[in-house]
Enzyme design. Structure first.
Site, PDB file in Angstrom:
ATOM      1  N   SER A 258       0.871  -1.164   0.000  1.00 45.67           N
ATOM      2  CA  SER A 258       0.000   0.000   0.000  1.00 45.67           C
ATOM      3  C   SER A 258       0.913   1.220   0.000  1.00 45.67           C
ATOM      4  O   SER A 258       1.473   1.599   1.032  1.00 45.67           O
ATOM      5  CB  SER A 258      -0.889  -0.036   1.252  1.00 45.67           C
ATOM      6  OG  SER A 258      -1.831   0.985   1.188  1.00 45.67           O
ATOM      7  N   HIS A 284      -3.507   5.388  -3.634  1.00 45.52           N
ATOM      8  CA  HIS A 284      -4.613   6.303  -3.344  1.00 45.52           C
ATOM      9  C   HIS A 284      -4.318   7.543  -4.171  1.00 45.52           C
ATOM     10  O   HIS A 284      -3.643   8.466  -3.701  1.00 45.52           O
ATOM     11  CB  HIS A 284      -4.642   6.669  -1.851  1.00 45.52           C
ATOM     12  CG  HIS A 284      -5.257   5.634  -0.977  1.00 45.52           C
ATOM     13  ND1 HIS A 284      -6.589   5.296  -1.048  1.00 45.52           N
ATOM     14  CD2 HIS A 284      -4.737   4.858   0.000  1.00 45.52           C
ATOM     15  CE1 HIS A 284      -6.871   4.370  -0.155  1.00 45.52           C
ATOM     16  NE2 HIS A 284      -5.752   4.065   0.493  1.00 45.52           N
ATOM     17  N   LYS A 315     -12.413   2.913  -3.428  1.00 41.55           N
ATOM     18  CA  LYS A 315     -13.610   2.647  -2.601  1.00 41.55           C
ATOM     19  C   LYS A 315     -14.834   3.389  -3.128  1.00 41.55           C
ATOM     20  O   LYS A 315     -15.455   4.199  -2.438  1.00 41.55           O
ATOM     21  CB  LYS A 315     -13.375   3.018  -1.133  1.00 41.55           C
ATOM     22  CG  LYS A 315     -12.239   2.245  -0.479  1.00 41.55           C
ATOM     23  CD  LYS A 315     -12.157   2.532   1.004  1.00 41.55           C
ATOM     24  CE  LYS A 315     -11.018   1.805   1.668  1.00 41.55           C
ATOM     25  NZ  LYS A 315      -9.677   2.328   1.326  1.00 41.55           N
ATOM     26  N   ASP A 318     -20.957   5.353  -4.745  1.00 37.00           N
ATOM     27  CA  ASP A 318     -22.110   6.165  -5.153  1.00 37.00           C
ATOM     28  C   ASP A 318     -23.059   5.331  -6.031  1.00 37.00           C
ATOM     29  O   ASP A 318     -22.866   4.131  -6.203  1.00 37.00           O
ATOM     30  CB  ASP A 318     -21.604   7.415  -5.905  1.00 37.00           C
ATOM     31  CG  ASP A 318     -22.448   8.633  -5.581  1.00 37.00           C
ATOM     32  OD1 ASP A 318     -23.694   8.503  -5.656  1.00 37.00           O
ATOM     33  OD2 ASP A 318     -21.881   9.686  -5.251  1.00 37.00           O
ATOM     34  N   THR A 322     -22.975   7.631 -11.289  1.00 37.32           N
ATOM     35  CA  THR A 322     -21.910   8.518 -10.809  1.00 37.32           C
ATOM     36  C   THR A 322     -20.562   7.802 -10.754  1.00 37.32           C
ATOM     37  O   THR A 322     -19.540   8.356 -11.176  1.00 37.32           O
ATOM     38  CB  THR A 322     -22.286   9.074  -9.416  1.00 37.32           C
ATOM     39  OG1 THR A 322     -23.534   9.743  -9.536  1.00 37.32           O
ATOM     40  CG2 THR A 322     -21.234  10.037  -8.904  1.00 37.32           C
ATOM     41  N   SER A 373     -10.847  -3.262   8.261  1.00 37.44           N
ATOM     42  CA  SER A 373      -9.944  -3.544   9.379  1.00 37.44           C
ATOM     43  C   SER A 373     -10.136  -2.560  10.524  1.00 37.44           C
ATOM     44  O   SER A 373      -9.596  -2.740  11.603  1.00 37.44           O
ATOM     45  CB  SER A 373      -8.493  -3.466   8.885  1.00 37.44           C
ATOM     46  OG  SER A 373      -8.244  -2.180   8.348  1.00 37.44           O
ATOM     47  N   GLN A 431      -7.166   1.997  13.173  1.00 35.69           N
ATOM     48  CA  GLN A 431      -6.683   0.847  12.405  1.00 35.69           C
ATOM     49  C   GLN A 431      -6.348  -0.293  13.362  1.00 35.69           C
ATOM     50  O   GLN A 431      -5.777  -0.069  14.426  1.00 35.69           O
ATOM     51  CB  GLN A 431      -5.431   1.236  11.598  1.00 35.69           C
ATOM     52  CG  GLN A 431      -4.764   0.102  10.845  1.00 35.69           C
ATOM     53  CD  GLN A 431      -5.578  -0.416   9.661  1.00 35.69           C
ATOM     54  OE1 GLN A 431      -6.717  -0.851   9.826  1.00 35.69           O
ATOM     55  NE2 GLN A 431      -5.001  -0.379   8.481  1.00 35.69           N
ATOM     56  N   GLN A 432      -6.697  -1.516  12.983  1.00 39.37           N
ATOM     57  CA  GLN A 432      -6.410  -2.682  13.820  1.00 39.37           C
ATOM     58  C   GLN A 432      -5.558  -3.669  13.031  1.00 39.37           C
ATOM     59  O   GLN A 432      -5.869  -3.952  11.871  1.00 39.37           O
ATOM     60  CB  GLN A 432      -7.713  -3.364  14.233  1.00 39.37           C
ATOM     61  CG  GLN A 432      -8.649  -2.416  14.946  1.00 39.37           C
ATOM     62  CD  GLN A 432     -10.005  -3.039  15.204  1.00 39.37           C
ATOM     63  OE1 GLN A 432     -10.417  -3.172  16.338  1.00 39.37           O
ATOM     64  NE2 GLN A 432     -10.680  -3.440  14.145  1.00 39.37           N
ATOM     65  N   ARG A 452       2.288   1.279   6.040  1.00 37.69           N
ATOM     66  CA  ARG A 452       3.301   1.956   6.859  1.00 37.69           C
ATOM     67  C   ARG A 452       4.455   1.076   7.295  1.00 37.69           C
ATOM     68  O   ARG A 452       5.605   1.513   7.336  1.00 37.69           O
ATOM     69  CB  ARG A 452       2.629   2.571   8.093  1.00 37.69           C
ATOM     70  CG  ARG A 452       1.942   3.865   7.785  1.00 37.69           C
ATOM     71  CD  ARG A 452       0.974   4.245   8.864  1.00 37.69           C
ATOM     72  NE  ARG A 452      -0.246   3.468   8.809  1.00 37.69           N
ATOM     73  CZ  ARG A 452      -1.283   3.654   9.625  1.00 37.69           C
ATOM     74  NH1 ARG A 452      -1.225   4.572  10.561  1.00 37.69           N
ATOM     75  NH2 ARG A 452      -2.367   2.921   9.509  1.00 37.69           N
TER      76      ARG A 452
HETATM   77  N1  5IU Z   1      -7.356  -0.166   4.081  1.00 38.88           N
HETATM   78  C1  5IU Z   1      -7.358  -0.548   5.388  1.00 38.88           C
HETATM   79  N2  5IU Z   1      -8.440  -1.181   5.907  1.00 38.88           N
HETATM   80  C2  5IU Z   1      -9.562  -1.453   5.173  1.00 38.88           C
HETATM   81  C3  5IU Z   1      -9.546  -1.048   3.817  1.00 38.88           C
HETATM   82  C4  5IU Z   1      -8.452  -0.413   3.299  1.00 38.88           C
HETATM   83  O1  5IU Z   1      -6.389  -0.354   6.110  1.00 38.88           O
HETATM   84  O2  5IU Z   1     -10.505  -2.063   5.689  1.00 38.88           O
HETATM   85  I1  5IU Z   1     -11.164  -1.406   2.654  1.00 38.88           I
HETATM   86  C5  5IU Z   1      -6.210   0.526   3.472  1.00 38.88           C
HETATM   87  C6  5IU Z   1      -5.831   1.831   4.121  1.00 38.88           C
HETATM   88  C7  5IU Z   1      -4.365   1.912   3.862  1.00 38.88           C
HETATM   89  C8  5IU Z   1      -3.899   0.475   3.878  1.00 38.88           C
HETATM   90  O3  5IU Z   1      -4.184   2.420   2.547  1.00 38.88           O
HETATM   91  O4  5IU Z   1      -5.045  -0.302   3.538  1.00 38.88           O
HETATM   92  C9  5IU Z   1      -3.339  -0.010   5.204  1.00 38.88           C
HETATM   93  O5  5IU Z   1      -2.223   0.757   5.573  1.00 38.88           O
HETATM   94  P1  5IU Z   1      -1.297   0.468   6.888  1.00 38.88           P
HETATM   95  O6  5IU Z   1      -0.636  -0.907   6.685  1.00 38.88           O
HETATM   96  O7  5IU Z   1      -0.308   1.590   6.868  1.00 38.88           O
HETATM   97  O8  5IU Z   1      -2.196   0.516   8.092  1.00 38.88           O
END
Ligand code: 5IU
Length: 480
Positions: A258, A284, A315, A318, A322, A373, A431-432, A452
């Site tokens: 990512s 992104h 993601k 809409d 659209t 997540s 975030q988990q 990250r």
């Molecule tokens: N991401 C999530 N959780 C989700 C979804 C997408 O973390 O449920 I749908 C994305 C957000 C980020 C990446 O771009 O995945 C996770 O990044 P890290 O490994 O830095 O937390």
């Protein structure tokens, strides 16, 4: 089952020291729970610590004879120490520090390959913490057949661990705990019922053994439970999806990077460094400050050079009409360069219809977000099930899911999990994280998405390789 008076007394003591509390608590998973169990406080009550260790030792007699014991860090560490000293059984210590993973020894103590080790834990909910420790012990050649726990929350942990070959022996269950506390007037009928309802409503389903899908030849050919990525490619109805399945096996990678950086140059630099380790690079586009067509071309060149697909994590959510424009038009013209995009199912099937109207003819594919997540996500239960049904209806364009679990048995789909680090935990914004082996082996998803932990690393290539190995080895273990 009735508890003997000693265990009743033990429960009351745990209540008195506030090892168990009632009210409204957020669990690690983000779920709101009426009961909270936290035994960290026990280090301040040595007599109680000994008592807990003794009951855990008694229940460990049900286990196959073990050579050592290992507590799940941190709460169970001192408990395991007391069990070890009192009963003269050697102990192993599991390290937790992520930075040491892969470079330093993660298991301290003496052992021989093939030794049986008993895992000790204070409380089990989904079983993932116990499983993580079991995995690590196995990586070091130890064998784990049994684990003991003081409190089983009855949310599916025992069943999930059994599925992974570990017998969990518990001293008390959540039902027994609240029954005793109600009997002694510590909680009232309403709280008692709330807890039991919570337990019933919040079970972690056992990831079902992937059933054989497909028809005719495929079903006959595959008698074993789990198919390889290449074999599953045959079931996939989308050409790009089939390519991805094959690419994963050829490249031995089920790792998705990512690349959430905000400058195009930084993204390209990172992708060139780790491109050989990943099967997909996820972007992104709307966070890139200097997004240009030139950036896109360079990214596509890197995709060719390193053989990976590009996934724009847009993601879409809409109405169909659209999202069609959001995909095809605007500044980013996502359809021109992203092999894969994803969509929320919240707006109904129209979102897929809109995307596939323009995407299919260009050979693109889509993922549906079945679960997230992040803490408190509403994508669960019936929503997740309805998302799966939608994917099945549009499987020419939908190649899989973003999900934390194997949300259905259908092996034509790919299951991709974000929120992955080398150590479980969370960030400050909801975030988990789970580990690669929990995602791939326990939750039976196929790919991990890592941001990250890789792009912030001092040595992204090495860390990416660590993730690639962890995730691919977990897959190999699953199909073996
Ligand atoms: N991401 C999530 N959780 C989700 C979804 C997408 O973390 O449920 I749908 C994305 C957000 C980020 C990446 O771009 O995945 C996770 O990044 P890290 O490994 O830095 O937390």
């Amino acid at each position: 089952m009735e508890l003997d008076t000693n265990l009743e007394q033990l429960i009351l003591k745990l209540y008195d020291i506030e090892g168990v509390k009632f009210g409204d608590f957020k669990l690690k998973s983000g779920i709101q729970s009426p009961a909270y169990f936290d035994l960290r406080v026990i280090v301040s009550y040595p007599a109680l610590m000994r008592e807990v260790s003794q009951v855990l030792w008694q229940v460990s007699m049900k286990a196959e004879k073990f050579a050592s014991i290992c507590g799940v860090p941190y709460t169970a560490l001192p408990i395991a120490s007391v069990m070890s000293v009192d009963n003269d059984v050697p102990m192993l210590i599991r390290r937790r520090e992520a930075k040491d993973y892969g470079t330093k020894k993660m298991i301290e103590g003496k052992y021989n390959a093939g030794d049986l080790c008993l895992v000790v834990e204070d409380v089990v909910t989904s079983g993932s913490s116990v499983f993580e420790t079991v995995q690590l012990l196995q990586e070091y050649g130890l064998v784990v057949k049994d684990a003991v726990v003081l409190l089983e929350r009855q949310q599916g942990g025992t069943e999930r661990l059994r599925n992974d070959g570990v017998n969990l022996h518990s001293v008390i269950t959540m039902t027994q705990l609240v029954t005793v506390l109600k009997k002694h007037g510590k909680i009232d009928e309403t709280m008692y019922n709330r807890v039991l309802k919570f337990v019933a409503d919040n079970r972690f389903d056992i990831p079902s053994q992937p059933a054989v899908v497909g028809n005719g030849d495929t079903t006959v050919k595959k008698a074993k439970a789990e198919m390889t990525f290449k074999e599953r490619a045959e079931l996939c109805k989308n050409e790009l999806g089939r390519r991805l399945f094959g690419l994963m096996e050829d490249k031995q990678s089920n790792l998705i990077l990512s690349a959430d950086l905000t400058k195009s140059e930084d993204i390209l630099k990172l992708v060139d460094i780790v491109g050989s380790k990943v099967c997909i690079v996820k972007t992104h586009a709307d966070i890139i400050e200097d997004f240009t067509v030139d950036f896109v071309h360079k990214l596509q060149d890197l995709a060719k050079k390193h053989n990976f697909l590009i996934f724009e994590d847009r993601k879409f959510a809409d109405i169909g009409n659209t999202v069609k424009y959001q995909y095809n038009n605007g500044l980013h013209k996502i359809i021109e360069w992203a092999d894969i995009v994803n969509a929320h199912s919240v707006s109904g099937p129209g979102v897929i219809q809109g995307l596939q109207k323009v995407g299919l003819e260009k050979g693109r594919a889509c993922l549906l977000i079945a679960e997230m997540s992040s803490k408190g996500s509403l994508a669960k239960g019936e929503y997740t099930k309805a998302t799966v049904d939608m994917a099945k209806t549009y499987s020419e364009f939908v190649i899989g899911f973003i999900s934390q679990n194997r949300v259905c048995d259908d092996q034509q789909f790919l299951y991709m999990t974000p929120g992955v680090r080398l150590e479980e935990g969370k960030d400050s914004l909801g975030q988990q994280y789970v580990t690669p082996s929990v995602a791939i082996l326990q939750n039976k998803t196929d790919l991990i998405i890592v941001g990250r932990n890789i792009y912030n690393a001092e040595d992204p290539l090495n860390v990416a390789e660590e993730f690639r190995q962890a995730a691919y080895n977990a897959y190999l273990k699953r199909i073996s």
